[in-house]
Design a protein around this motif. Structure first.
Motif, mmCIF file in Angstrom:
data_model
loop_
_atom_site.group_PDB
_atom_site.id
_atom_site.type_symbol
_atom_site.label_atom_id
_atom_site.label_comp_id
_atom_site.label_asym_id
_atom_site.label_seq_id
_atom_site.Cartn_x
_atom_site.Cartn_y
_atom_site.Cartn_z
ATOM 1 N N ASP A 37 40.735 39.299 75.820
ATOM 2 C CA ASP A 37 40.051 39.656 77.070
ATOM 3 C C ASP A 37 40.217 38.575 78.138
ATOM 4 N N GLY A 38 40.834 37.465 77.762
ATOM 5 C CA GLY A 38 40.934 36.339 78.695
ATOM 6 C C GLY A 38 42.186 36.420 79.553
ATOM 7 N N LEU A 39 42.201 35.619 80.596
ATOM 8 C CA LEU A 39 43.331 35.619 81.527
ATOM 9 C C LEU A 39 44.501 34.840 80.927
ATOM 10 N N GLU B 59 42.959 31.790 78.659
ATOM 11 C CA GLU B 59 41.649 31.188 78.914
ATOM 12 C C GLU B 59 40.574 32.065 78.300
ATOM 13 N N PRO C 82 37.457 34.204 77.921
ATOM 14 C CA PRO C 82 36.786 34.946 78.996
ATOM 15 C C PRO C 82 35.329 34.536 79.200
ATOM 16 N N LYS C 83 34.776 33.743 78.300
ATOM 17 C CA LYS C 83 33.371 33.396 78.411
ATOM 18 C C LYS C 83 33.176 31.975 78.925
ATOM 19 N N HIS C 84 33.786 31.029 78.264
ATOM 20 C CA HIS C 84 33.466 29.634 78.555
ATOM 21 C C HIS C 84 34.629 28.861 79.169
ATOM 22 N N SER C 85 35.736 29.577 79.444
ATOM 23 C CA SER C 85 36.873 28.972 80.139
ATOM 24 C C SER C 85 37.590 27.868 79.362
#
Lengths: 401, 107
Positions: free
Chosen positions: B57-59, B66, B68-71
């Motif tokens: 789900d992250g970029l 990255e 998606p929650k805490h970068s």
């Protein structure tokens, strides 16, 4: 300069301690924390796993030791003497410092109605353990305050088969923190999940089995939780003669009115380029300010300018917001398969974005929006609204321009 | 025990956006499969090492993903944790493209 003391071992203070080492600071670092645990993360407190509250340490004792951080656990700072550059401790003795960081956080606002002592707070590990050990299926929980914390807690309790009533002074829940469009979506979802709402209602009294509303109505309650916001913990700063307002006032470098004292996290109200001071209550802000303050205490000259960002999870819905949306902004909606994005333009310039989807489904779009905001672009609203235009390609062309 | 690699068919290359990732569940575990900017494919454990968040789900930008929650961020080619709060590396698994199909070795 060889001694740095940090008061407050939450996300911000703890992050600052490590960030000092990452910045190359080799002097002594002392981290003073009131709570009787290792520093821990607060976001997991509202997400018990199999009924048990998760205590997720930010770092282990070994990591603190390996970084040469002296952690004083279960110790409070009684007062700060800015002239002697010393901190008196509850455990006895004083610490002297060359630079001091105040990461004292915030504490829950308290109700003042009769019976208010019956209401539980929801802030610390101890608070979470109290609520989740007492809340069982079939019981009634009344949550006073329809903000982010109250709504997140309601979602978790509904998942455990507990009846939940939310009492809110304002006519709508989430009015302060969340853009209206998404606040309405959360409100509707909570209603569909069976949460009872008592809006536009003050509290007359809390009894042993109910919350009595100002209009005389009664909300049954085996447990009452007060989630009416927090107030920055400024007492130490105030007593030390440091300027405070809605938080400990700092300049753009996160330095307070005393040149040797900095502030970060929930307690800090930071000067803005356009005037005034702004305080943010979020996990990322606590960390980002900690890192900037640490670099500045170690000799840097950095202006804190991170784009505010937060998330909230309620049921299977996840909202992320970057920047500071305002009702006066021009709103542009992008409908996506997994949810909905709202962009906010101020005089044509992209200043904020929010996305609501299932889980973290829109997280990457919000991350890209955050980078677009940082790039300072003034995009064509029709392009923002078009789900066929990839935000990543928009960013790449903005960066190439 | 055998040293023979067992390849598991995962998806078509076209199922993954360029500079993108998808979640892949197999054998009770979850993985993330990435398509890099040069169309090469990679596979890592599916959950961030900081907290159990699905990385797909992250970029994905270049060769970074990255959380998606805490970068927190990782180099998905090596699994290396490159930004806090992630500090533990991700496990990686061999991945390859055969005739437009992506397969991974999860052994």
């Amino acid at each position: 300069m060889d001694r740095i003391v940090i008061i407050g071992a939450g996300e911000s203070g703890t992050r600052a301690a490590f960030a000092l080492r990452e910045s190359g600071f080799t002097g002594s670092v002392t981290l003073v924390g009131t709570e009787p645990h290792l520093p821990y993360e607060r976001p997991p407190l509202s997400k018990p796993v199999n009924g048990a509250v998760q205590m997720k340490p930010i770092c282990g004792a070994e990591a603190l030791k390996a970084a040469g951080i002296d952690y004083l656990q279960g110790v409070s700072a009684l007062n700060v003497d800015p002239h002697a550059r010393s901190v008196a401790l509850s455990a006895g003795g004083t610490l002297t410092y060359d630079k001091l960081l105040l990461s004292t956080g915030a504490r829950p606002r308290r109700l003042t109605c009769p019976g208010s002592e019956r209401a539980l707070d929801f802030r610390t590990l101890g608070d979470a353990e109290t609520i989740f050990s007492r809340a069982a299926a079939g019981q009634n929980v009344a949550i006073i305050g329809g903000g982010l914390i109250g709504m997140e807690l309601a979602a978790v309790l509904r998942g455990k088969g507990i009846d939940v009533g939310i009492i809110e002074m304002a006519p709508k829940p989430l009015g302060r923190a969340v853009p209206a469009r998404f606040a309405a979506r959360f409100h509707a979802r909570h209603q569909a999940e069976g949460v009872g709402f008592h809006l536009g209602q003050g509290i007359a009294e809390i009894t042993d089995d109910a919350v009595v509303l100002a209009d005389g109505g009664k909300v049954p309650a085996d447990i009452v939780v007060a989630a009416i916001g927090v107030q920055p913990d400024t007492a130490l700063a105030e007593a030390a003669g440091i300027a405070v307002g809605n938080g400990i006032l700092t300049d753009g470098h996160l330095r307070t009115s005393d040149p040797n004292i900095y502030a970060s996290g929930d307690c800090a109200a930071v000067a803005q380029p356009g005037g005034g001071h702004v305080r943010f209550e979020s996990w990322r802000n606590a960390r980002a300010q900690a890192e900037a303050a640490a670099r500045n205490m170690a000799g840097g000259k950095e202006i804190f300018a991170a784009i505010p960002w937060f998330w909230t999870d309620q049921y299977d819905l996840g909202l992320q917001v970057a920047g500071l949306p305002h009702p006066d902004h021009q709103s542009v909606i992008r409908q996506l398969e997994g949810g909905e994005l709202e962009f906010y333009l101020d005089g044509g310039c992209l200043v904020a974005a929010a996305g609501l989807g299932v889980g973290n489904g829109l997280a990457k779009e919000i991350k890209l929006a955050e980078m677009l905001i940082a790039a300072g672009i003034s995009p064509d609203p029709a392009v923002l609204a078009d789900p066929g235009v990839n935000l990543k390609s928009l960013l790449k062309s903005a960066r190439a321009a | 025990m055998s040293n023979v690699i067992t390849w598991v068919p995962a998806c078509k290359l076209d199922d993954i956006e360029q500079e993108g990732a998808i979640r892949f569940d197999h054998g009770g575990r979850t993985y993330a499969i990435y398509r890099g900017p040069d169309d090469s494919v990679y596979c890592t454990a599916g959950l961030c090492t900081h907290e159990a968040i699905h990385l797909a789900d992250g970029l994905v930008m270049d060769y970074e993903v990255e959380c998606p929650k805490h970068s927190g961020a990782f180099d998905y080619r090596t699994g290396e944790a490159i930004r806090l709060p992630a500090c533990e590396n991700l496990k990686t698994y061999p991945a390859e493209i055969v005739d437009g199909e992506v397969r991974v070795a999860l052994g």
